[in-house]
Design a protein around this motif. Structure first.
Motif, PDB file in Angstrom:
ATOM      1  N   GLY A  30       0.835  -1.211   0.000  1.00 40.72           N
ATOM      2  CA  GLY A  30       0.000   0.000   0.000  1.00 40.72           C
ATOM      3  C   GLY A  30       0.857   1.243   0.000  1.00 40.72           C
ATOM      4  O   GLY A  30       0.659   2.155  -0.821  1.00 40.72           O
ATOM      5  N   GLY A  33       2.982   1.407  -3.312  1.00 39.56           N
ATOM      6  CA  GLY A  33       2.114   1.727  -4.451  1.00 39.56           C
ATOM      7  C   GLY A  33       1.639   3.166  -4.408  1.00 39.56           C
ATOM      8  O   GLY A  33       1.691   3.886  -5.408  1.00 39.56           O
ATOM      9  N   THR A  34       1.199   3.604  -3.222  1.00 44.47           N
ATOM     10  CA  THR A  34       0.658   4.962  -3.103  1.00 44.47           C
ATOM     11  C   THR A  34       1.717   6.003  -3.449  1.00 44.47           C
ATOM     12  O   THR A  34       1.472   6.922  -4.233  1.00 44.47           O
ATOM     13  CB  THR A  34       0.149   5.195  -1.661  1.00 44.47           C
ATOM     14  N   TRP A  37       2.708   5.713  -7.296  1.00 38.24           N
ATOM     15  CA  TRP A  37       1.728   5.997  -8.345  1.00 38.24           C
ATOM     16  C   TRP A  37       0.830   7.197  -8.059  1.00 38.24           C
ATOM     17  O   TRP A  37       0.288   7.794  -8.995  1.00 38.24           O
ATOM     18  CB  TRP A  37       0.844   4.764  -8.577  1.00 38.24           C
ATOM     19  N   LEU A  38       0.631   7.522  -6.786  1.00 38.55           N
ATOM     20  CA  LEU A  38      -0.371   8.555  -6.499  1.00 38.55           C
ATOM     21  C   LEU A  38       0.199   9.855  -5.939  1.00 38.55           C
ATOM     22  O   LEU A  38      -0.154  10.932  -6.395  1.00 38.55           O
ATOM     23  CB  LEU A  38      -1.421   8.007  -5.518  1.00 38.55           C
ATOM     24  N   GLN A  41       7.040  12.832  -4.093  1.00 36.61           N
ATOM     25  CA  GLN A  41       7.874  13.780  -4.848  1.00 36.61           C
ATOM     26  C   GLN A  41       7.395  13.915  -6.284  1.00 36.61           C
ATOM     27  O   GLN A  41       7.506  14.949  -6.899  1.00 36.61           O
ATOM     28  CB  GLN A  41       9.323  13.285  -4.846  1.00 36.61           C
ATOM     29  N   ASP A  43       4.686  11.290  -8.826  1.00 37.17           N
ATOM     30  CA  ASP A  43       4.279   9.946  -9.222  1.00 37.17           C
ATOM     31  C   ASP A  43       4.830   9.670 -10.615  1.00 37.17           C
ATOM     32  O   ASP A  43       5.301  10.577 -11.302  1.00 37.17           O
ATOM     33  CB  ASP A  43       2.754   9.805  -9.152  1.00 37.17           C
ATOM     34  N   ILE A  44       4.768   8.402 -11.029  1.00 36.97           N
ATOM     35  CA  ILE A  44       5.400   7.997 -12.286  1.00 36.97           C
ATOM     36  C   ILE A  44       4.870   8.813 -13.468  1.00 36.97           C
ATOM     37  O   ILE A  44       5.632   9.253 -14.322  1.00 36.97           O
ATOM     38  CB  ILE A  44       5.222   6.470 -12.488  1.00 36.97           C
ATOM     39  N   PHE A  45       3.573   9.080 -13.504  1.00 36.07           N
ATOM     40  CA  PHE A  45       3.010   9.829 -14.641  1.00 36.07           C
ATOM     41  C   PHE A  45       3.426  11.294 -14.602  1.00 36.07           C
ATOM     42  O   PHE A  45       3.591  11.926 -15.632  1.00 36.07           O
ATOM     43  CB  PHE A  45       1.481   9.712 -14.674  1.00 36.07           C
ATOM     44  N   PHE A  46       3.592  11.843 -13.400  1.00 38.63           N
ATOM     45  CA  PHE A  46       4.017  13.239 -13.301  1.00 38.63           C
ATOM     46  C   PHE A  46       5.468  13.371 -13.752  1.00 38.63           C
ATOM     47  O   PHE A  46       5.826  14.274 -14.509  1.00 38.63           O
ATOM     48  CB  PHE A  46       3.848  13.755 -11.870  1.00 38.63           C
ATOM     49  N   VAL A  47       6.305  12.425 -13.304  1.00 37.73           N
ATOM     50  CA  VAL A  47       7.719  12.441 -13.721  1.00 37.73           C
ATOM     51  C   VAL A  47       7.800  12.224 -15.230  1.00 37.73           C
ATOM     52  O   VAL A  47       8.612  12.838 -15.914  1.00 37.73           O
ATOM     53  CB  VAL A  47       8.518  11.367 -12.935  1.00 37.73           C
ATOM     54  N   TYR A 119       4.155  -3.210 -11.546  1.00 37.24           N
ATOM     55  CA  TYR A 119       4.645  -1.847 -11.806  1.00 37.24           C
ATOM     56  C   TYR A 119       5.571  -1.872 -13.034  1.00 37.24           C
ATOM     57  O   TYR A 119       5.470  -1.041 -13.933  1.00 37.24           O
ATOM     58  CB  TYR A 119       5.482  -1.289 -10.639  1.00 37.24           C
TER      59      TYR A 119
END
Lengths: 241, 529
Positions: A30, A33-34, A37-38, A41, A43-47, A119
């Motif tokens: 938890g 993952g949090t 992904w969420l 610093q 999350d993966i999509f923001f980076v 992931y």
């Protein structure tokens, strides 16, 4: 080796038969993952990069708490309930007991990390991930875990109280995890170099970016074997009187 | 009890000895491994394995190089990645230099004092867009570093994200530690432009090279201290003695850049005729002659032309194929990353003579719609062009030869030469002599940056003995994630957070039910669980 394997299997089975195991695994996954992904610093999509480096940084911290929780009862609980004395009547050496428990705890960490493979699959589908660097990151997490597991078992061998074992394990590990790094940044010249070499985070950062250094591996092996040996000595010392 | 460990830690005294022995061996082993660095770089392209040139530069350090890196924290990924890569490479340089590269990172955005210190050190802040809580804001960011070695310092005022960082670090250290700059000789005395007519190139090379004009080579030869010789646009024919001096310079291992005009255009008459500089046969013998022709390219610069339209004189901008805009470059340290180079009345290179031992790389070629025309020829801008005028493609205009060369005077009966075979050396050839000339007075013009970069890169490449310049093309690989719709992103995010947890809970459920079933079976069989 057979005895070590038997103890390892018994420990893993006992772990997965207890509710604690699932609570710990859910907390570990938890949190990892949090923050991967969420939030955090970035999350993966923001980076926006096809890399698991965010996950490796997060896991480095979650494992720091997860492993002492896994190992705290391994010897302490046996000591409290008296099963440690029962084990002593079996044809087993204390070194084999420690090795079996170490292997079991390390295997549990490996299983916990295996649950994060989705992931990797997701990121690899979304971009040109560096497979070598990712493999190196996972190796880094496993090696760092090996150290914490050893320290955890040593702490657990010193007391019959699980909470004391947990706190003791954190206290010892915090030097390798944090304090040596801080010392390296304030101490002068050569002493700083020594402090940096003792800093586990420094070695992990190198591995997380894809480089595996022989000195790092040997340093980690030294601490792991050293702490394992200390746990064995603690158990053996019962028979020296 | 198992016998294998019977004697291990048997009593307090033995335990102490055994533990000390094991711990001592492990510490000694770790120390040894720390001294003889062995590392496996698992990254693609071995990103963190320093090139031998970088190793040599780091290994030769006798005093520490102190790097103060000024990087703003929490920047968007592109910039953040640059910071991490920069830090990682500095670590590699530190390892290669046996601790002689020291570095520290400062975040100038932490306090006004630190920001002031960064600006005073020469770090240039840039304004970048940052996303904060789904809102774009602008942030003043610092991405620079100061390198200090003994009394000397070099400032990288802005480190471009995605640039070749290993090259940047290695070349900066080299600049700091090299006492004498390389000598760039510029041939004069045959109508070549002076340094004041090549102001942009001069400014680009200032501080990196000791620029030295070389004249009278026919009597004294090329001075021995010249590392690279630039022969740019001679307008008069060189004497045989001068050509022989250049030849012997190459035979001694000298590196030479030749940029020649093979066509002499006359705009007033609208014609171009061939011209010879005396170097044609030398280039022929070396294996990369310039043909006596003109390259015309559909991708060309515009010129202002006066035209008659219904009894009026009108000035029009029209594309003039004899001023080609070249954007077709090979992947080579000299030409990689160049945007565009504009040549004026360029001639093609003859790359068919490949019987030399030297290795040829064509650096620049014309576009897919281009052609060559023999000399003399009409060059009137008013000419109407058809598709058939550009029936060729990819005509070579610039190239570099690397290897050994045979003297152009080796077989001559009358002129005896000292050396007939060169050691390994390099020769760059350009089919145009004007592309680096700004001119003087009223006719002075500003040249595209690409022109200056092409020549400066060529000089760097020829002057470099370390192989460092090859690192220029090594850039930080960007690994962008596929662009997804926000809904898909959200689904994937929650799937990744929840799936592992559900797998664990699922496994727990199955195990619980299996254990329940087993217990029930045992109960049925009369065994207590």
């Amino acid at each position: 080796m057979h005895a070590v394997w038997t103890i390892c299997k018994r420990e893993i089975n006992a772990f997965f038969d207890s509710l604690t195991a699932y609570v710990l695994l859910v907390i570990f996954l938890g949190l990892s993952g949090t923050f991967t992904w969420l939030f955090g610093q970035g999350d993966i999509f923001f980076v926006g990069e096809a890399s698991l480096s965010t996950f490796f940084q997060v896991s480095f911290w979650t494992l720091f708490f997860f492993i002492p929780a896994v190992t705290m009862g391994m010897v302490a609980e046996e000591r409290r309930s008296g099963t440690l004395e029962l084990l002593a009547t079996k044809p087993l050496d204390d070194l084999q007991i420690v090795a079996g428990k170490w292997l079991a705890a390390w295997g549990l960490v490996a299983i916990a990390l295996a649950f994060t493979l989705p992931y990797y699959v997701t990121v690899a589908q979304l971009g040109p991930i560096d497979h070598g660097a990712t493999l190196s990151g996972y190796i880094g997490l496993l090696l760092v875990s090996a150290v914490y597991v050893s320290i955890g078992i040593f702490a657990s061998s010193l007391t019959s109280n699980q909470i004391v074992a947990f706190l003791l394990s954190l206290f010892i590990a915090v030097f390798l995890h944090l304090l040596f790094g801080q010392m390296a940044s304030i101490l002068p010249g050569r002493v700083a170099n020594i402090a940096e070499f003792l800093d586990l985070q420094h070695h992990f950062q190198t591995m997380a970016r894809g480089v595996i250094d022989a000195a790092s591996v040997l340093y980690i092996a030294t601490i792991t074997i050293g702490a394992g040996l200390a746990a064995t000595v603690t158990l053996k010392s019962r028979r020296w009187h | 009890m198992s016998n294998a460990f019977a004697g291990f830690l048997a009593n307090r005294r033995e335990a102490l000895l055994q533990v000390l022995l094991i711990a001592g061996s492990l510490i000694a082993l770790t120390y040894t491994a720390h001294q003889f660095v062995w590392r496996a770089d698992l990254t693609e392209n071995n990103r963190y394995t320093l090139a031998s040139a970088s190793h040599d530069i780091a290994g030769e350090l006798v005093d520490p190089v102190t790097v103060t890196a000024y990087f703003t924290a929490n920047l968007p990924s592109r910039f953040g990645r640059t910071k991490e890569e920069f830090r990682a490479l500095l670590q590699e340089f530190r390892a290669a230099s046996d601790g002689n590269v020291e570095f520290r990172f400062v975040n100038p955005n932490e306090s006004d004092e630190k920001a002031r210190a960064a600006r005073q050190a020469g770090i240039r802040p840039v304004t970048i867009d940052v996303r904060q809580r789904n809102k774009m804001t602008q942030k003043r960011a610092y991405l620079g570093a100061v390198f200090q070695y003994q009394e000397r310092r070099e400032v990288l005022s802005f480190i471009e994200p995605g640039s070749a960082l290993e090259y940047t670090i290695a070349s900066t250290i080299r600049k700091l530690t090299t006492k004498d700059n390389d000598v760039l000789g510029i041939l004069q005395g045959h109508g070549e432009p002076s340094l004041s007519e090549m102001t942009q190139l001069r400014d680009a090379l200032k501080g990196r090279y000791n620029l030295q004009t070389i004249s009278g080579v026919d009597s004294t030869g090329v001075p021995a201290n010249v590392d690279v010789l630039l022969v740019a646009r001679p307008q008069e024919r060189l004497s045989t003695q001068a050509v022989r001096a250049l030849d012997q310079y190459v035979m001694r291992g000298g590196r030479m850049i030749v940029a020649l005009n093979r066509a002499r255009p006359n705009m007033r008459l609208g014609r171009a005729r061939p011209q010879s500089t005396g170097l044609d046969s030398l280039l022929y013998d070396y294996g990369l002659p310039i043909r006596a022709d003109l390259v015309r390219d559909r991708n060309a610069s515009a010129v202002r032309v006066q035209q008659q339209r219904g009894g009026f004189n009108v000035v029009n901008q029209i594309r003039y194929p004899y001023i080609p805009q070249i954007a077709n470059f090979s992947s080579h340290p000299i030409s990689d990353g160049l945007d565009q180079v504009v040549f004026r009345f360029a001639s093609s290179l003859d790359t068919t003579r490949t019987d030399t031992t030297a290795e040829l790389t064509v650096l620049a070629r014309s576009s897919e719609q281009s052609a060559t025309v023999g000399l003399p020829t009409s060059i009137r801008p008013q000419q109407e062009w058809t598709v058939s005028d550009f029936s060729g493609a990819n005509i070579p205009i610039a190239g570099v030869l690397e290897g050994t060369f045979t003297s152009g005077f080796a077989d001559a009966d009358t002129l005896s030469v000292e050396r007939t075979q060169s050691p390994d050396t390099k020769l760059a050839v350009f089919g145009d002599g004007d592309f680096i000339v700004n001119g003087s007075g009223q006719r002075k013009r500003r040249l595209p940056e690409g022109n200056i970069n092409l020549m400066a890169n060529s000089i760097d490449y020829l002057a470099d003995d370390t192989g460092l310049i090859a690192l220029r093309t090594q850039r930080v690989t960007s690994r962008p994630l596929m662009q997804l719709a926000p809904t898909t992103q959200t689904v994937l995010k929650y799937l990744n957070v929840l799936l592992p947890i559900l797998l664990v809970i699922g496994y727990g459920g199955i195990r619980y039910r299996r254990n329940q079933a087993r217990r029930r079976r045992w109960k049925e069989d009369g065994i207590s669980a």
